[in-house]
Design an enzyme around this catalytic site. Structure first.
Site, PDB file in Angstrom:
ATOM      1  N   GLU A  95       0.830  -1.202   0.000  1.00  0.00           N
ATOM      2  CA  GLU A  95       0.000   0.000   0.000  1.00  0.00           C
ATOM      3  C   GLU A  95       0.863   1.250   0.000  1.00  0.00           C
ATOM      4  O   GLU A  95       2.004   1.238   0.470  1.00  0.00           O
ATOM      5  CB  GLU A  95      -0.911   0.009   1.229  1.00  0.00           C
ATOM      6  CG  GLU A  95      -1.953  -1.087   1.151  1.00  0.00           C
ATOM      7  CD  GLU A  95      -2.935  -1.041   2.309  1.00  0.00           C
ATOM      8  OE1 GLU A  95      -4.076  -1.427   2.096  1.00  0.00           O
ATOM      9  OE2 GLU A  95      -2.551  -0.624   3.411  1.00  0.00           O
ATOM     10  N   CYS A 363      -1.119   5.955  10.027  1.00  0.00           N
ATOM     11  CA  CYS A 363       0.098   5.266  10.465  1.00  0.00           C
ATOM     12  C   CYS A 363      -0.266   4.023  11.259  1.00  0.00           C
ATOM     13  O   CYS A 363      -1.108   4.073  12.153  1.00  0.00           O
ATOM     14  CB  CYS A 363       0.909   6.170  11.381  1.00  0.00           C
ATOM     15  SG  CYS A 363       1.744   7.452  10.511  1.00  0.00           S
TER      16      CYS A 363
END
Ligand code: SF4
Length: 376
Positions: A95, A363
């Site tokens: 990703e 994150c």
């Protein structure tokens, strides 16, 4: 002349490209033009290099390849973050995230208005540019306890991404960007300093004036602290930035959260960081993953102050994003107390906006998931 191994022009930095093309009779100046065509303009066929002579193009066409990653899906979050799911040639999936940024003047103005109480904490500002968060490995062997990537088990095991696989992430997102791309973060899947040579070569290509020409200072490598690689990075004096990722200010508290502590203890990391600080032109950035009730007490902040004593440092607080539900982001009170403690010791501290939560782009959540947001 024909090669046994295809010539992957998308994997080569300028010296390697000049050396490879020299064998086809391409001089150094023309090799630089090929480098620009491949890495800046995205040329994907030898036909596109029509200023090379016909015999050279014929020979090159027989050997050259321009591999690419397939975009499986793009998901856009309400806050403008876009997550790309990409297919690797060996079947793995990685990703990358396109992060919208406002004009710096607009951001400063908003900060002033917030300080005067004239604006809410989070006011969406128009996008002026993008920074790109890319992956450096398929999966990650370091298994931080709060990170979805660390829980992935790729079928063929964790592996380093090749230079061209990292550049392909940037190229894919750049090609679709409606504003300039001004930065790249090696902050996606993987520990970039465990793929040191490829990551540095990728950063060098991205920052080359004849390539994408992204400012070196706007390219950041986020590391949990691979001490020998930090020392090497410091000795090589790159313009790129390191972000040192902490989740605690003592080795004892860090070990259960970041098992890599057992391999590179915090004390050893800090010796390496001090070598880096001596050659870094700005403050060293420490990212601190904040977890409610675990590492956000005043005492934790005081230990962090002790750890950073004598360093020109700044701290970015990142709310934990743990999709397993075990860890929770800090409360506003915890953040306030932690921040006040650092500021009292003149350590600048900011809180990173965790964007793209609903699409798993924040994150710690990159795990090749496919949920949320709008697919386009
Ligand atoms: S936080 Fe970074 S180093 Fe830790 S498991 Fe996740 S990707 Fe790996």
């Amino acid at each position: 002349m024909s090669r046994q191994v295809p010539l992957n022009l998308r994997d080569l930095d300028l010296p390697a490209m000049a050396a490879a093309l020299g064998g086809y009779g391409v001089d150094a100046a023309k090799a630089t033009r090929v480098f620009a065509a491949v890495h800046r303009d995205g040329v994907a066929r030898v036909d596109g290099l029509d200023w090379l002579s016909a015999p050279i193009r014929r020979a090159l066409a027989a050997d050259a390849v321009f591999p690419d990653l397939e975009i499986v899906e793009r998901r856009r979050a309400a806050d403008g973050f876009v997550k790309y799911l990409l297919h690797l040639p060996d079947g793995g999936r990685i990703e990358a995230v396109r992060i919208p940024l406002p004009d710096p003047d607009d951001a400063r103005d908003l900060k002033r208005r917030r300080q005067r109480g004239e604006a809410a904490g989070l006011v969406a500002l128009p996008t002026a540019k993008y920074t790109l968060c890319i992956s450096s490995q398929l999966g990650c062997a370091l298994a931080c306890d709060f990170c979805a990537t660390g829980r992935l088990r790729p079928a063929g095991g964790v592996r380093n991404l090749a230079v061209w696989e990292m550049l392909a992430q940037v190229r894919a997102m750049r090609a679709e960007a409606d504003h300039p791309v001004c930065g790249v973060l090696f902050l996606g899947m993987g520990e970039p300093l465990l793929n040191y040579d490829n990551v540095i070569r990728t950063a060098q290509i991205l920052s080359h004036p004849a390539g994408p020409a992204i400012a070196g200072e706007s390219i950041s490598l986020s590391t949990v602290g691979v001490a020998p690689a930090i020392r090497r990075f410091a000795a090589e004096r790159h313009r790129f930035r390191l972000i040192i990722s902490l989740a605690a200010a003592t080795g004892e508290a860090r070990l259960p959260l970041m098992p890599a502590e057992g391999r590179w203890p915090l004390a050893e990391i800090m010796v390496a960081v001090r070598e880096y600080a001596a050659v870094c032109r700005s403050r060293v950035t420490f990212a601190y993953v904040g977890i409610s009730g675990v590492n956000m007490g005043r005492e934790d902040a005081r230990k962090l102050v002790e750890l950073l004593a004598g360093l020109r440092a700044k701290v970015t607080l990142i709310d934990v994003n743990d999709d397993s539900g075990r860890y929770h982001p800090p409360t506003d009170d915890e953040v306030r107390g932690f921040r006040d403690e650092l500021l009292a010791h003149h350590i600048p501290v900011s809180r990173r906006y965790a964007g793209g939560r609903e699409i798993g782009a924040a994150c710690g959540t990159l795990a090749a998931t496919r949920a949320g947001g709008a697919v386009f």
